[in-house]
Design an enzyme around this catalytic site. Structure first.
Site, PDB file in Angstrom:
ATOM      1  N   ASN A  79       0.722  -1.346   0.004  1.00 52.04           N
ATOM      2  CA  ASN A  79      -0.118   0.065  -0.103  1.00 52.04           C
ATOM      3  C   ASN A  79       1.011   1.223  -0.049  1.00 52.04           C
ATOM      4  O   ASN A  79       1.962   1.137  -0.164  1.00 52.04           O
ATOM      5  CB  ASN A  79      -0.995  -0.047   1.117  1.00 52.04           C
ATOM      6  CG  ASN A  79      -0.224   0.120   2.482  1.00 52.04           C
ATOM      7  OD1 ASN A  79       0.880   0.127   2.555  1.00 52.04           O
ATOM      8  ND2 ASN A  79      -1.158   0.069   3.651  1.00 52.04           N
ATOM      9  N   VAL A  96      -5.000 -21.595   1.484  1.00 49.80           N
ATOM     10  CA  VAL A  96      -5.894 -22.379   2.214  1.00 49.80           C
ATOM     11  C   VAL A  96      -7.026 -22.680   1.309  1.00 49.80           C
ATOM     12  O   VAL A  96      -7.474 -21.709   0.936  1.00 49.80           O
ATOM     13  CB  VAL A  96      -6.249 -21.956   3.473  1.00 49.80           C
ATOM     14  CG1 VAL A  96      -7.583 -22.782   4.246  1.00 49.80           C
ATOM     15  CG2 VAL A  96      -5.164 -21.997   4.519  1.00 49.80           C
ATOM     16  N   MET A 149       1.171   3.478   2.654  1.00 45.77           N
ATOM     17  CA  MET A 149       1.665   3.553   3.757  1.00 45.77           C
ATOM     18  C   MET A 149       1.117   4.786   4.565  1.00 45.77           C
ATOM     19  O   MET A 149       1.376   5.062   5.617  1.00 45.77           O
ATOM     20  CB  MET A 149       3.268   3.627   3.634  1.00 45.77           C
ATOM     21  CG  MET A 149       3.997   2.333   3.350  1.00 45.77           C
ATOM     22  SD  MET A 149       5.541   2.914   2.708  1.00 45.77           S
ATOM     23  CE  MET A 149       5.152   3.486   0.880  1.00 45.77           C
ATOM     24  N   HIS A 156      -9.631   0.021  -0.893  1.00 46.47           N
ATOM     25  CA  HIS A 156      -9.808  -0.051   0.638  1.00 46.47           C
ATOM     26  C   HIS A 156     -11.314  -1.117   0.558  1.00 46.47           C
ATOM     27  O   HIS A 156     -12.279  -0.762   1.291  1.00 46.47           O
ATOM     28  CB  HIS A 156     -10.442   1.296   1.034  1.00 46.47           C
ATOM     29  CG  HIS A 156      -9.204   2.169   1.267  1.00 46.47           C
ATOM     30  ND1 HIS A 156      -9.471   3.441   1.368  1.00 46.47           N
ATOM     31  CD2 HIS A 156      -7.978   1.953   1.358  1.00 46.47           C
ATOM     32  CE1 HIS A 156      -7.948   4.185   1.217  1.00 46.47           C
ATOM     33  NE2 HIS A 156      -7.351   3.051   1.352  1.00 46.47           N
TER      34      HIS A 156
END
Length: 610
Positions: A137, A275, A139, A544
């Site tokens: 990102n 996973v 930051m 976001h």
């Protein structure tokens, strides 16, 4: 753990950059010897107290905090690899996009909106490495507004009051801006003993950024020393930004939380571990996971809990693949529904709309000076590489001067005259659009006023397209689908474009170039109807996404409860951005880290003190 290697991987960008400045590529790739030695040879069917799925912004926090308890064995499974050197160097974050360190998601095109973008689709970069999106990102460290968390609390989530939330922000923080720490209000806002370093960039374009801040102040968006410490009032606030960076290097949650825990005997970290399913028995108890580690299928068991921290997209997909989600949707994909919950719904994101302004200052960068700054960074972590590719400022504002929270946020991206970086920056747009944005750039600097609606009404969803975990889900962002958001976008542009009437932008002869956007050419340029059309076709993401496993008191419209436990399943918890009922007022990485901190204490309170 075993002794760590001393060199980082690279996407190639850092290698080329350093090699062009200095003929010591090997040394340049060994700037930060923090690589961990993953336990990639764990035996099949190994047992742990806790299994954490996802080593991103929240998962890294939870792994650190739970492994503080010596008697608990913790397994952290991360689908991606170790972060490369480009992740550590702040200015190179965009080189990670569309690489193996990025999930490379994109929204589903409807053929009608987003026609200024290639394929009518919005690219959604998400970090696929330890640290997750905190490793990719920009930051920015923005807590949000107390109003945000009051709305969570009012929804029936009693642990998430502004007072409690701020306690966990402070627990995470290690605020190191020594100048700002002299201000008692700012000092008392932040924490100073946490693992996450929060500081301020020293931008090489500080003078220009100050002019832009002065311009926001001129139109009534008051300049303050620090956004997180200031009380929102009037038209709004602007400031130099805080960042998760220190000593010229990114402070991802990998560096802040996992590196300090690297040698704990009770924490196992496995990378390249995807996973594919949560194991749930007939008593609705989560008891383990199925995982693909470098092509080898393994099963691991959890004695106490499985914790999903895979982010708003992957968490929703994994829950649905495991039989937790909307019943009708799961059955359509031949998945047995174990718990009927609104997984994948309530998707929210902050839209990003670029407003270009051309101006005759600053002039072109000196290429020799820029190359010297590369050497400078190698020497002492200064120069342009030590700050992000976006400028370190933000403005928060509203239409109504009586509001106590912001409706909009603006970032600022600067391209000095005739830069080589402007055109690649707009690669997501069609050639006609990108060319028209940058047409003035040969003779002008290019200012991008990036606008974001902070509290959109529009809601999207994530839907799986099959029972195959390797098939990416469909992402329906539905940006501006609510008419109130479209009007808000036009209103935000109307406010932001008054910057052209300020002394600084007049002094540089600032103007908005006409964009070659066929769908909008029929409208009067710069009219409200033009800006609404422009918004529909030019809106992207500011990265976001939240809300797809919503926290709330009622399983009819929520997926997890106040303690982030999945309704109807024992031993399963979600800890990441997907639990947010509503998106916060700003960049979301700081709130996600806070969620990880609070969730860790919730787990400790339940199992240590029961």
């Amino acid at each position: 753990m075993a002794g760590a290697p001393t060199c980082y991987a690279t996407t190639g960008t850092a290698s080329q950059l350093f090699a062009s400045a200095i003929n010591i590529l090997t040394a340049a790739q060994c700037i930060v010897p923090d690589i961990k030695s993953p336990y990639e040879t764990l035996p099949d069917q190994d047992i742990f107290h806790f299994i954490i799925v996802g080593g991103g912004s929240a998962g890294s926090v939870v792994a650190n905090r739970l492994s503080e308890i010596n008697k608990w064995n913790v397994l952290l499974l991360e689908a991606g690899p170790e972060p490369p050197i480009e992740s550590v160097i702040p200015n190179l974050e965009r080189s990670l996009y569309r690489s193996k360190y990025d999930w490379q998601y994109a929204t589903k095109s409807d053929g009608i909106t987003h026609q200024g973008l290639r394929n009518g689709s919005v690219r959604w970069p998400r970090g696929k490495m330890l640290g997750g999106s905190s490793s990719i990102n920009a930051m920015f460290y923005v807590r949000g507004n107390d109003h945000d968390f009051k709305s969570w609390y009012d929804e029936g989530n009693p642990s998430w009051s502004p007072e409690n939330v701020n306690t966990y922000f402070r627990k995470a923080e290690n605020f190191q801006d020594m100048e700002l720490n002299k201000n008692p209000d700012i000092y008392n806002t932040y924490g100073h003993d946490g693992p996450l370093v929060v500081n301020s960039f020293n931008s090489t374009y500080a003078d220009t950024i100050q002019h832009v801040l002065d311009s926001w102040d001129h139109i009534g968006v008051k300049q303050v020393p620090d956004i997180n410490a200031a009380k929102f009032e009037g038209r709004g606030l602007c400031s130099f930004s805080r960042a998760t960076a220190a000593n010229g290097q990114r402070q991802s949650t990998d560096r802040a939380y996992l590196n300090p825990a690297n040698n704990r005997h009770n924490l196992k970290i496995v990378t390249k571990a995807f996973v594919t399913k949560i194991l749930i028995n007939d008593d609705a108890q989560a008891y383990g996971v199925e995982v693909d580690i470098n092509g080898e299928q393994k099963t691991f068991y959890a004695d106490i809990e499985v914790i999903i921290s895979a982010g708003a997209i992957n968490t929703a997909q994994l829950l649905m693949l495991s039989g937790i989600g909307p019943q009708r949707h799961l059955l359509s994909q031949n998945i047995t529904c174990k718990v009927d919950l609104p997984v994948g719904q309530n998707l929210q994101d902050h839209p990003y709309l670029p407003i270009p302004i051309c101006g005759n200052k600053p002039g072109p960068d000196n290429k020799d000076e820029k190359m010297f700054e590369v050497l400078q960074y190698f020497h002492d972590k200064t120069g342009y590489l030590q700050h992000g590719s976006m400028t370190n400022m933000a403005a928060f504002f509203s239409r109504d001067e009586n509001m106590t929270y912001p409706e909009f946020q603006s970032h600022f991206i600067l391209f000095p005259q005739n830069s080589t970086t402007a055109r690649p920056f707009f690669s997501a747009f069609t050639d006609n659009v990108a060319d028209s944005i940058t047409k003035c750039h040969a003779d002008n600097a290019l200012y991008i006023i990036a606008l974001h609606i902070l509290h959109p009404y529009s809601r999207g969803n994530i839907s799986i397209i099959s029972s195959d975990p390797y098939d990416y889900p469909d992402i329906f962002a539905n940006y501006l689908s609510d008419e109130r958001d479209l009007q808000a976008s036009a209103d935000s542009i109307k406010i932001a474009t008054t910057l052209l009437d300020t002394p600084y932008f007049k002094s540089i002869n600032g103007f908005i170039p006409k964009i070659n956007l066929q769908q909008c050419n029929k409208y009067e340029f710069l009219s409200e109807r033009y800006w609404k059309c422009y918004s529909i076709h030019m809106t992207q993401t500011v990265f976001h996404p939240i809300g797809t496993a919503k926290m709330g008191p009622n399983p009819k419209d929520s997926v997890v409860n106040n303690f982030l436990k999945v309704y109807g399943v024992k031993g399963l918890r979600v800890v990441d951005a997907s639990i947010m009922p509503y998106v916060t007022s700003g960049n979301t990485n700081a709130p996600v880290i806070m969620i990880g901190e609070m969730a860790s204490d919730m787990i400790k309170d339940e199992y240590l003190f029961c």
